[in-house]
Design an enzyme around this catalytic site. Sequence first.
Site, PDB file in Angstrom:
ATOM      1  N   GLY A  41       0.820  -1.215   0.000  1.00 13.46           N
ATOM      2  CA  GLY A  41       0.000   0.000   0.000  1.00 13.46           C
ATOM      3  C   GLY A  41       0.849   1.258   0.000  1.00 13.46           C
ATOM      4  N   GLY A  56       5.602   4.168  -8.761  1.00 12.00           N
ATOM      5  CA  GLY A  56       6.345   2.906  -8.913  1.00 12.00           C
ATOM      6  C   GLY A  56       5.379   1.728  -8.944  1.00 12.00           C
ATOM      7  N   HIS A  57       4.477   1.703  -7.955  1.00 16.00           N
ATOM      8  CA  HIS A  57       3.475   0.632  -7.929  1.00 16.00           C
ATOM      9  C   HIS A  57       2.607   0.675  -9.192  1.00 16.00           C
ATOM     10  CE1 HIS A  57       4.034   1.461  -3.456  1.00 16.00           C
ATOM     11  NE2 HIS A  57       4.334   0.174  -3.540  1.00 16.00           N
ATOM     12  N   GLN A  89       7.721  -9.587   7.881  1.00 13.24           N
ATOM     13  CA  GLN A  89       8.930  -9.079   7.237  1.00 13.24           C
ATOM     14  C   GLN A  89       9.505  -7.844   7.933  1.00 13.24           C
ATOM     15  OE1 GLN A  89       6.701  -8.533   3.457  1.00 13.24           O
ATOM     16  NE2 GLN A  89       7.859  -6.641   3.242  1.00 13.24           N
ATOM     17  N   ASP A 110      13.672  -3.068  -5.552  1.00 12.98           N
ATOM     18  CA  ASP A 110      13.958  -4.056  -4.516  1.00 12.98           C
ATOM     19  C   ASP A 110      14.646  -5.248  -5.173  1.00 12.98           C
ATOM     20  OD1 ASP A 110      12.310  -2.995  -1.981  1.00 12.98           O
ATOM     21  OD2 ASP A 110      11.224  -2.535  -3.820  1.00 12.98           O
ATOM     22  N   GLN A 137      14.966  -8.617  -3.300  1.00 11.68           N
ATOM     23  CA  GLN A 137      13.648  -9.257  -3.194  1.00 11.68           C
ATOM     24  C   GLN A 137      13.279  -9.946  -4.505  1.00 11.68           C
ATOM     25  OE1 GLN A 137      10.131  -7.386  -1.240  1.00 11.68           O
ATOM     26  NE2 GLN A 137       9.576  -6.821  -3.323  1.00 11.68           N
TER      27      GLN A 137
END
Length: 279
Positions: free
Chosen positions: A31, A36-37, A61, A150, A153
Amino acid sequence: MERITTVAAMRAFGRVSRAAGRRIGLVPTMGALHRGHLSLIERARSECDAVVVSIYVNPLQFGPKEDFRAYPRDLERDQGLLRSSGTDALFVPEHEEIHVPGHRTRVEVQGMQDVLCGRSRPGHFRGVATVVAKLFAIVRPDIACFGEKDAQQLRIIRRMALDLHDETQIISCPTVREEDGLALSSRNTYLTPEERRAAPVLYRALRSAAASGRAGETDAARLVSLARDTIAREPLARLDYVEAVDGETLEPVATAGAGTLLAVAAWFGRARLIDNISF
Ligand code: AMP
């Protein structure tokens, strides 16, 4: 846009979509959405007929001293952004839906989870891999989009999908930046105006090191110290690490070249920011 809060309803959405021959794209997020999202959602939209965005701030996390409670949450605003982004389903599960009472299972991507950010955030990537594995099992997406921002990730999720024979195709999407180079991040909201002005030093440092690399410098240690020196000149930055690693395995490299990833993490006040550049 459907707003889905239970695992059962999310599974039903997947079943109906698959039965109709629709390709499902998943964009997992915590959220506090930004451009970027939205770029990940656009990518999913371009390849799929049903786009699912999950918003879940995953406690597994976050370390005990990290910002789980303070992490920015604004579901109303996020929903507005998602409605105009072509998202078909927003999955916002409660904690107990994802991590069922009595849960004992964790997913570890050994080695890769312990380097770079894993050193100062022990358990972080175990939490990430565990929740992403659960999201994949619930949604069963054809593709899932993750940001290059990331980088660790993304590599870990790729490895996990491969190791678990998960057929989800992992798509990497380029880092979206502010005009001054700062990578967009939900945590940028923690920055004071002074810290915000200082933060682009990370990308500047990465870019100048990468430029030296392209100009023929192959000694990884020299490239790392170049980036480190640039960051050291910014008094508001407290460096966590700069490292040159293999862009796939995340193992350290002595010689930099095509496929090398230069990654950085630094604190600016209470914001821990990360960035990276690929050679
Ligand atoms: P988060 O909400 O921070 O967990 O991020 C959700 C997804 O968005 C992850 O795949 C991130 O890598 C990706 N993401 C975050 N920031 C950016 C950015 N500036 N550019 C591209 N992708 C991003």
